[in-house]
Design a protein around this motif. Structure first.
Motif, PDB file in Angstrom:
ATOM      1  N   ASN A   1       0.821  -1.222   0.000  1.00 60.49           N
ATOM      2  CA  ASN A   1       0.000   0.000   0.000  1.00 60.49           C
ATOM      3  C   ASN A   1       0.850   1.264   0.000  1.00 60.49           C
ATOM      4  OD1 ASN A   1      -2.401   1.460  -0.058  1.00 60.49           O
ATOM      5  ND2 ASN A   1      -2.509   1.603   2.172  1.00 60.49           N
ATOM      6  N   CYS A   2       1.793   1.336  -0.932  1.00 60.83           N
ATOM      7  CA  CYS A   2       2.611   2.532  -1.068  1.00 60.83           C
ATOM      8  C   CYS A   2       2.501   3.083  -2.484  1.00 60.83           C
ATOM      9  CB  CYS A   2       4.071   2.255  -0.705  1.00 60.83           C
ATOM     10  SG  CYS A   2       4.842   0.893  -1.579  1.00 60.83           S
ATOM     11  N   ILE A   3       3.051   4.279  -2.697  1.00 65.84           N
ATOM     12  CA  ILE A   3       2.988   4.887  -4.016  1.00 65.84           C
ATOM     13  C   ILE A   3       4.359   4.839  -4.680  1.00 65.84           C
ATOM     14  CG2 ILE A   3       1.086   6.402  -3.325  1.00 65.84           C
ATOM     15  CD1 ILE A   3       3.140   8.719  -3.369  1.00 65.84           C
ATOM     16  N   ILE A   4       4.360   5.080  -5.975  1.00 66.24           N
ATOM     17  CA  ILE A   4       5.583   5.071  -6.782  1.00 66.24           C
ATOM     18  C   ILE A   4       5.790   6.478  -7.337  1.00 66.24           C
ATOM     19  CG2 ILE A   4       6.722   4.121  -8.832  1.00 66.24           C
ATOM     20  CD1 ILE A   4       4.738   1.684  -8.492  1.00 66.24           C
ATOM     21  N   ILE A   5       6.980   7.005  -7.188  1.00 66.38           N
ATOM     22  CA  ILE A   5       7.368   8.243  -7.860  1.00 66.38           C
ATOM     23  C   ILE A   5       8.358   7.850  -8.944  1.00 66.38           C
ATOM     24  CG2 ILE A   5       8.507  10.478  -7.649  1.00 66.38           C
ATOM     25  CD1 ILE A   5       7.481  10.619  -4.779  1.00 66.38           C
ATOM     26  N   ALA A   6       7.948   8.029 -10.194  1.00 69.40           N
ATOM     27  CA  ALA A   6       8.753   7.597 -11.337  1.00 69.40           C
ATOM     28  C   ALA A   6       9.410   8.816 -11.981  1.00 69.40           C
ATOM     29  CB  ALA A   6       7.883   6.868 -12.350  1.00 69.40           C
ATOM     30  N   ASP A   7      10.711   8.962 -11.771  1.00 69.21           N
ATOM     31  CA  ASP A   7      11.497  10.046 -12.361  1.00 69.21           C
ATOM     32  C   ASP A   7      11.988   9.556 -13.719  1.00 69.21           C
ATOM     33  OD1 ASP A   7      13.387  11.901 -13.138  1.00 69.21           O
ATOM     34  OD2 ASP A   7      14.546  11.816 -11.286  1.00 69.21           O
ATOM     35  N   GLU A   8      11.370  10.084 -14.791  1.00 66.96           N
ATOM     36  CA  GLU A   8      11.646   9.585 -16.137  1.00 66.96           C
ATOM     37  C   GLU A   8      12.161  10.698 -17.049  1.00 66.96           C
ATOM     38  OE1 GLU A   8       8.189   7.394 -17.478  1.00 66.96           O
ATOM     39  OE2 GLU A   8       8.311   5.995 -15.786  1.00 66.96           O
ATOM     40  N   VAL A   9      13.002  11.587 -16.503  1.00 65.02           N
ATOM     41  CA  VAL A   9      13.455  12.737 -17.278  1.00 65.02           C
ATOM     42  C   VAL A   9      14.310  12.341 -18.489  1.00 65.02           C
ATOM     43  CG1 VAL A   9      13.336  14.350 -15.349  1.00 65.02           C
ATOM     44  CG2 VAL A   9      15.464  13.116 -15.782  1.00 65.02           C
TER      45      VAL A   9
ATOM     46  N   SER B   1       2.586   2.740 -17.486  1.00 63.91           N
ATOM     47  CA  SER B   1       1.921   2.119 -18.631  1.00 63.91           C
ATOM     48  C   SER B   1       1.713   0.623 -18.451  1.00 63.91           C
ATOM     49  CB  SER B   1       2.735   2.367 -19.907  1.00 63.91           C
ATOM     50  OG  SER B   1       3.963   1.633 -19.884  1.00 63.91           O
ATOM     51  N   LEU B   2       2.281   0.041 -17.386  1.00 62.15           N
ATOM     52  CA  LEU B   2       2.159  -1.389 -17.144  1.00 62.15           C
ATOM     53  C   LEU B   2       0.927  -1.679 -16.286  1.00 62.15           C
ATOM     54  CD1 LEU B   2       5.909  -2.208 -16.417  1.00 62.15           C
ATOM     55  CD2 LEU B   2       4.648  -2.603 -18.548  1.00 62.15           C
ATOM     56  N   PRO B   3       0.360  -2.879 -16.392  1.00 59.61           N
ATOM     57  CA  PRO B   3      -0.840  -3.213 -15.607  1.00 59.61           C
ATOM     58  C   PRO B   3      -0.648  -2.965 -14.117  1.00 59.61           C
ATOM     59  CG  PRO B   3      -0.430  -4.906 -17.267  1.00 59.61           C
ATOM     60  CD  PRO B   3       0.752  -3.974 -17.303  1.00 59.61           C
ATOM     61  N   GLY B   4      -1.584  -2.246 -13.518  1.00 57.73           N
ATOM     62  CA  GLY B   4      -1.530  -1.948 -12.101  1.00 57.73           C
ATOM     63  C   GLY B   4      -0.652  -0.779 -11.728  1.00 57.73           C
ATOM     64  N   GLY B   5       0.055  -0.202 -12.704  1.00 55.57           N
ATOM     65  CA  GLY B   5       1.020   0.848 -12.398  1.00 55.57           C
ATOM     66  C   GLY B   5       0.420   2.232 -12.272  1.00 55.57           C
ATOM     67  N   PHE B   6      -0.483   2.586 -13.162  1.00 58.32           N
ATOM     68  CA  PHE B   6      -0.939   3.977 -13.223  1.00 58.32           C
ATOM     69  C   PHE B   6      -1.561   4.450 -11.924  1.00 58.32           C
ATOM     70  CE2 PHE B   6      -4.192   7.196 -14.040  1.00 58.32           C
ATOM     71  CZ  PHE B   6      -3.417   8.178 -14.636  1.00 58.32           C
ATOM     72  N   GLU B   7      -2.406   3.649 -11.335  1.00 55.02           N
ATOM     73  CA  GLU B   7      -3.177   4.119 -10.182  1.00 55.02           C
ATOM     74  C   GLU B   7      -2.322   4.428  -8.960  1.00 55.02           C
ATOM     75  OE1 GLU B   7      -4.222  -0.415 -10.400  1.00 55.02           O
ATOM     76  OE2 GLU B   7      -3.620   1.187 -11.776  1.00 55.02           O
ATOM     77  N   ARG B   8      -1.061   3.981  -8.943  1.00 57.04           N
ATOM     78  CA  ARG B   8      -0.197   4.239  -7.788  1.00 57.04           C
ATOM     79  C   ARG B   8       1.033   5.069  -8.145  1.00 57.04           C
ATOM     80  NH1 ARG B   8      -1.059   1.588  -3.064  1.00 57.04           N
ATOM     81  NH2 ARG B   8      -2.820   0.129  -3.092  1.00 57.04           N
ATOM     82  N   THR B   9       1.075   5.637  -9.349  1.00 56.19           N
ATOM     83  CA  THR B   9       2.319   6.243  -9.825  1.00 56.19           C
ATOM     84  C   THR B   9       2.167   7.719 -10.165  1.00 56.19           C
ATOM     85  OG1 THR B   9       3.069   4.127 -10.742  1.00 56.19           O
ATOM     86  CG2 THR B   9       4.132   6.112 -11.570  1.00 56.19           C
ATOM     87  N   ILE B  10       3.104   8.514  -9.654  1.00 54.01           N
ATOM     88  CA  ILE B  10       3.317   9.887 -10.104  1.00 54.01           C
ATOM     89  C   ILE B  10       4.504   9.842 -11.068  1.00 54.01           C
ATOM     90  CG2 ILE B  10       3.965  12.231  -9.435  1.00 54.01           C
ATOM     91  CD1 ILE B  10       2.898  11.460  -6.575  1.00 54.01           C
ATOM     92  N   THR B  11       4.271  10.187 -12.327  1.00 54.14           N
ATOM     93  CA  THR B  11       5.320  10.160 -13.339  1.00 54.14           C
ATOM     94  C   THR B  11       5.835  11.578 -13.555  1.00 54.14           C
ATOM     95  OG1 THR B  11       4.312   8.256 -14.449  1.00 54.14           O
ATOM     96  CG2 THR B  11       5.901   9.560 -15.711  1.00 54.14           C
ATOM     97  N   ILE B  12       7.154  11.739 -13.522  1.00 53.95           N
ATOM     98  CA  ILE B  12       7.783  13.060 -13.603  1.00 53.95           C
ATOM     99  C   ILE B  12       8.727  13.106 -14.798  1.00 53.95           C
ATOM    100  CG2 ILE B  12       9.394  14.630 -12.443  1.00 53.95           C
ATOM    101  CD1 ILE B  12       8.225  13.536  -9.777  1.00 53.95           C
TER     102      ILE B  12
END
Length: 403
Positions: A205-213, A228-239
Motif C-alpha cells: 500500500n505505497c505509491i511510486i514516484i517515477a522520475d523519467e526525465v 503504462s504497465l498493468p496496475g502501475g498507473f493508479e499508484r504512480t506519479i510520473t515526472i
C-alpha cells in the motif's frame, strides 16, 4: 553522542553535505567544477549539454516574452502545455490523461520530485530508492524527516537483486522512487523489475514516484513508463521535463502526471513552493513536445554516438567502461589500477589529465561508499569536438592511475 538536526541540516545530511559535527560543506559537483575551472579542464562531471535546443523552439519563447507572457502562469501550468503533455503521453505510451486534473507543470523535475515527496511523507515513513541515486531524493527525504532505504545497483550490470528489493519494501514503506532511465549508472530497468515494483506497491500500500526525465535518451532500447504497465498507473506519479529531452535545462519546465488524487496532492504542495514559473517557456515546450518522431530519434542517436566515442576513447586508454543503455552518463571502472579510489582520482584529473569526472561514491550512502569506490561517472552530453578533445586528454589517465 548523537546530533539533533534541524530541517535544513537533515536536507544537507541526506545529500552527504554535513560533516560529523553538523557543519555544511560543498558538493562534490561544486568542488570538481571549481578544479575544472582552475585548471581549464574539460568538464565531463556535470550533466548539462553545451549546445542549444532547437532554434524554432527558442524563437517561440522569445516571441512570447515580446508579446507579454511575463506574468504568472496558471498554477497548474498553461492549458496549452498541459494539453501537449497529455498528447505526448498518449502518442508515445498510449496513456490517456485528463489535462485538467491529471497533469501539473512544475519548475523543473526537481520541484516535482520535492512536491511529490513532501506531499506524502510523514516523519519516520520509509522511502526506497535504488542506489546510486540522484542526490535530490536523499535531500528531500531528509527534509521530510523520513527514512531512506536503498537497493543497491552494483557494477557491472547495475541491476537490482530482486530479493534485496523485496526485503527493502515493507509495510513501513510509503514511497518507492524509480529513476528510469537511471542517473548516474545509465541503466534501463527491465520490465520484470518494474512489474515487481508495481506488485510490491500494491502489496504494501505505497505509491511510486517515477522520475523519467531521460525517457527519450535511450540507446537501442525502448523506454517503458512504469505507469503504462498493468496496475502501475493508479499508484504512480510520473515526472519528466523539457531539460533533458530538448537541451533546455535552464528553462526549468517540468511536469508530473498521474491519477487525480495523487496529482491533487502534488499540486497542493507545489503551489506553495513556486506557485508557477516560466510563462514564456511553456508555449515553447508545448511546441517541442509536438516535434516529429524523427527529432527524438535523431537526438538519441547523436547522443549515443557521442557516448560511444567517449567509451571507445577510454577503452583505448585501457580504462574499462560500462556502456549505458540511456541518459547522459557512462561509468568507467578504475578498480584494477594502483590508484583506485575514484574520489581521489576525480580530484587529480582536472590538473593531471585536463578532464573532470564525478566519483560514483557521491551518489550513495556513506556506509556503502566502499562498494562504489573505483567507479567514475562521465557526462557525454557535450559537442562532438569537445568529446574528441577529452578523449585525447584521457590517454594520460593510465599514468595517473599507475602512480
Amino acid at each position: 553522542m548523537s546530533i539533533e538536526f534541524t530541517p535544513w541540516q537533515r536536507t544537507a545530511h541526506g545529500a552527504n553535505l554535513l560533516d560529523s559535527t553538523g557543519r555544511p560543506g560543498v558538493t562534490i559537483f561544486e568542488e570538481i567544477t571549481g578544479l575544472a575551472n582552475l585548471h581549464q579542464a574539460i568538464n565531463l562531471g556535470q550533466g548539462f549539454p553545451d549546445s542549444e535546443g532547437p532554434e524554432e523552439i527558442r524563437k517561440i519563447a522569445i516571441d512570447a516574452i515580446q508579446n507579454g507572457a511575463n506574468q504568472y502562469a496558471p498554477g497548474s501550468g498553461t492549458p496549452l502545455l498541459r494539453e501537449a503533455i497529455v498528447a505526448h503521453q498518449e502518442r508515445f505510451y498510449s496513456l490517456k490523461l485528463d489535462p485538467e486534473s491529471e497533469v501539473v507543470v512544475s519548475t523543473g523535475a526537481t520541484e516535482a520530485i520535492a512536491a511529490s515527496l513532501l506531499a506524502f511523507l510523514e516523519p519516520g515513513d520509509e522511502v526506497v530508492t535504488f542506489e546510486p541515486y540522484y542526490d535530490s531524493y536523499a535531500a528531500m527525504i531528509g527534509l521530510a524527516n523520513a527514512v531512506h532505504k536503498v537497493v543497491q545497483l552494483k557494477a557491472p550490470k547495475f541491476e537490482p537483486d530482486m530479493d534485496d528489493l523485496r526485503r527493502a519494501v515493507t509495510d513501513k514503506t510509503r514511497v518507492i522512487v524509480v529513476n528510469n532511465p537511471h542517473n548516474p549508472t545509465g541503466t534501463v530497468l527491465d520490465i520484470s523489475v518494474l512489474q515487481e515494483i508495481i506488485a510490491l506497491a500494491h502489496q504494501h500500500n505505497c505509491i511510486i514516484i517515477a522520475d523519467e526525465v531521460y525517457e527519450h535518451l535511450t540507446f537501442g532500447i525502448q523506454h517503458v513508463p512504469i505507469a503504462s504497465l498493468p496496475g502501475g498507473f493508479e499508484r504512480t506519479i510520473t515526472i519528466s521535463s523539457a531539460g533533458k529531452s530538448f537541451s533546455f535545462t535552464g528553462w526549468k519546465v517540468g511536469w508530473a502526471t498521474g491519477p487525480r488524487e495523487l496529482i491533487t496532492a502534488v499540486r497542493t504542495v507545489k503551489q506553495f513552493l513556486t506557485y508557477s514559473s516560466g510563462p514564456a517557456f511553456q508555449p515553447a515546450v508545448a511546441q517541442a513536445l509536438n516535434l516529429p518522431d524523427a527529432f527524438f530519434e535523431r537526438f538519441a542517436a547523436d547522443l549515443g554516438q557521442q557516448g560511444e566515442i567517449l567509451a571507445s576513447g577510454l577503452e583505448q586508454a585501457r580504462i574499462p567502461v560500462i556502456r549505458p543503455k540511456g541518459t547522459y552518463f557512462l561509468v568507467a571502472d578504475v578498480r584494477s589500477f594502483d590508484l583506485n579510489d575514484a574520489a581521489e582520482v576525480a580530484r587529480m584529473m582536472p590538473e593531471r589529465v585536463g578532464v573532470a569526472a564525478i566519483p560514483m561514491s557521491a551518489f550513495v550512502h556513506p556506509d556503502n561508499q566502499q562498494d562504489y569506490q573505483g567507479l567514475l561517472r562521465f557526462a557525454f552530453c557535450k559537442k562532438r569536438e569537445v568529446i574528441s578533445d577529452a578523449v585525447e586528454r584521457l590517454q594520460l589517465l593510465p599514468k595517473v592511475l599507475s602512480r
